[in-house]
Design an enzyme around this catalytic site. Structure first.
Site, PDB file in Angstrom:
ATOM      1  N   ASP A 158       7.025  -0.106  38.948  1.00  0.00           N
ATOM      2  CA  ASP A 158       7.693   0.959  38.209  1.00  0.00           C
ATOM      3  C   ASP A 158       6.818   2.203  38.258  1.00  0.00           C
ATOM      4  O   ASP A 158       5.629   2.136  37.912  1.00  0.00           O
ATOM      5  CB  ASP A 158       7.896   0.510  36.753  1.00  0.00           C
ATOM      6  CG  ASP A 158       8.730   1.473  35.929  1.00  0.00           C
ATOM      7  OD1 ASP A 158       8.883   2.641  36.320  1.00  0.00           O
ATOM      8  OD2 ASP A 158       9.223   1.047  34.864  1.00  0.00           O
ATOM      9  N   SER A 179      13.047   2.550  28.224  1.00  0.00           N
ATOM     10  CA  SER A 179      13.009   3.786  28.999  1.00  0.00           C
ATOM     11  C   SER A 179      13.103   4.999  28.072  1.00  0.00           C
ATOM     12  O   SER A 179      12.241   5.200  27.217  1.00  0.00           O
ATOM     13  CB  SER A 179      14.123   3.766  30.046  1.00  0.00           C
ATOM     14  OG  SER A 179      13.903   4.736  31.045  1.00  0.00           O
ATOM     15  N   HIS A 197      11.791  -0.955  37.262  1.00  0.00           N
ATOM     16  CA  HIS A 197      12.298  -0.211  36.105  1.00  0.00           C
ATOM     17  C   HIS A 197      13.728  -0.654  35.790  1.00  0.00           C
ATOM     18  O   HIS A 197      14.553  -0.827  36.679  1.00  0.00           O
ATOM     19  CB  HIS A 197      12.271   1.291  36.375  1.00  0.00           C
ATOM     20  CG  HIS A 197      12.528   2.105  35.145  1.00  0.00           C
ATOM     21  ND1 HIS A 197      11.539   2.402  34.233  1.00  0.00           N
ATOM     22  CD2 HIS A 197      13.669   2.652  34.650  1.00  0.00           C
ATOM     23  CE1 HIS A 197      12.042   3.113  33.249  1.00  0.00           C
ATOM     24  NE2 HIS A 197      13.340   3.275  33.465  1.00  0.00           N
TER      25      HIS A 197
END
Length: 308
Positions: free
Chosen positions: A251, A156, A281
């Site tokens: 996601d 991320s 995610h």
């Protein structure tokens, strides 16, 4: 069609928990950080057993960063890992078990880096920490027991930093990581991709949260078009390290990530794209919850040594 029935059912409890938490963007940033970090620590399972961990202080100009090395095999090569958390939260403690798992499965050293966080530290502070820590360790590799090559990785926000530092190494003609391992990075502002439109209100990470984290990290609109903030807006993708990109089927960040893989390949960079079917995610760090996520992380870990 009920998309919930297509998401890995191991994530159902996490999805329901995130929904019950309400609008987290309304929480004061420091309180939100404490809440999310404490939630990560409280949900952590039994520590993955590895042979060695060692804490370090990385002394850079004007600041000192915490780092922790994980080694299960007296490994000669290393991956520097930059944690996720929207640039707002996360640290070496919340990522401890995940990095233990990576070190055990990859058989390379994993060095977890704790960079400065927003909103107290805006762009480019976290980016500078990532770039400078890579070069610090590359120069002092013997102090870390490293004899082989060094790659970078992250998930991320941390994967954003890993990708961005590779761009700067290329641009500045400085030492380059051997590989960039990117778990679902945030790569550019996005409101119009299919994945953003379809999944920005469904699973844990919402479009509103993405914008919130971006606002916490950026100082102004100019940051959004800086390739070290948004790697996907770079003009040139050539001469970058080989990449392993992991995306999640459900996601909102998925499509820009897969576009990034395409751009790397078109520029002649060796790039592998892995889409996690049924994943959402944050899947990698949910390896203790989802067997599917665990197997994807294990697969990536097993191929990392081929690049080092």
């Amino acid at each position: 069609m009920n998309l919930m029935n297509m998401v890995d059912p191991d994530f159902n409890s996490l999805i329901e928990l995130s929904k019950s938490a309400g609008d987290m963007t309304k929480i004061e940033p420091a309180m939100l950080r404490n809440f999310l970090d404490e939630s990560s620590l409280s949900s952590r399972g039994k520590p993955v057993e590895i042979k060695e961990t060692k804490d370090y202080k990385i002394k850079l100009d004007g600041r000192t960063l915490n780092a922790r090395m994980y080694d299960n095999n007296n490994a000669k090569s290393a991956i520097l890992y930059y944690h996720g958390g929207g640039f707002l939260f996360g640290n070496i403690e919340t990522y401890d078990n995940y990095c233990r798992f990576l070190a055990k499965e990859s058989w390379v050293k994993i060095i977890s880096i704790e960079y400065r966080l927003a909103p107290e530290h805006k762009f480019p502070d976290a980016f500078n920490d990532a770039y400078d820590s890579f070069h610090y360790i590359a120069k002092k590799k013997k102090d870390f027991g490293i004899e082989g090559r060094i790659g970078v990785a992250g998930d991320s926000a941390g994967a954003n930093l890993a990708a961005a530092l590779c761009l700067k190494c290329r641009d500045g003609k400085t030492e380059m990581p051997a590989v960039q391992v990117l778990f679902y990075p945030s790569l550019a502002p996005d409101n119009f991709s299919r994945s953003f439109i379809e999944y920005s209100d469904n699973y844990v990470l919402t479009g509103k949260m993405i914008r919130y984290f971006g606002n916490m990290y950026s100082k102004n609109m100019q940051d959004l078009i800086n390739p070290y903030f948004s790697p996907l807006v770079a003009d040139d993708f050539s001469n970058l390290p080989p990449a392993i990109m992991v995306t999640n089927e459900y996601d909102p960040l998925r499509d820009p990530e897969e576009t990034y893989v395409k751009k790397l390949r078109e520029a002649g960079v060796r790039a592998v794209g892995i889409r996690g079917i049924g994943m959402i995610h944050g899947s990698a760090t949910d390896f203790e919850v989802s067997d599917g996520a665990r197997n994807i992380v294990k697969m990536v870990a097993r191929i990392i040594p081929d690049y080092l």
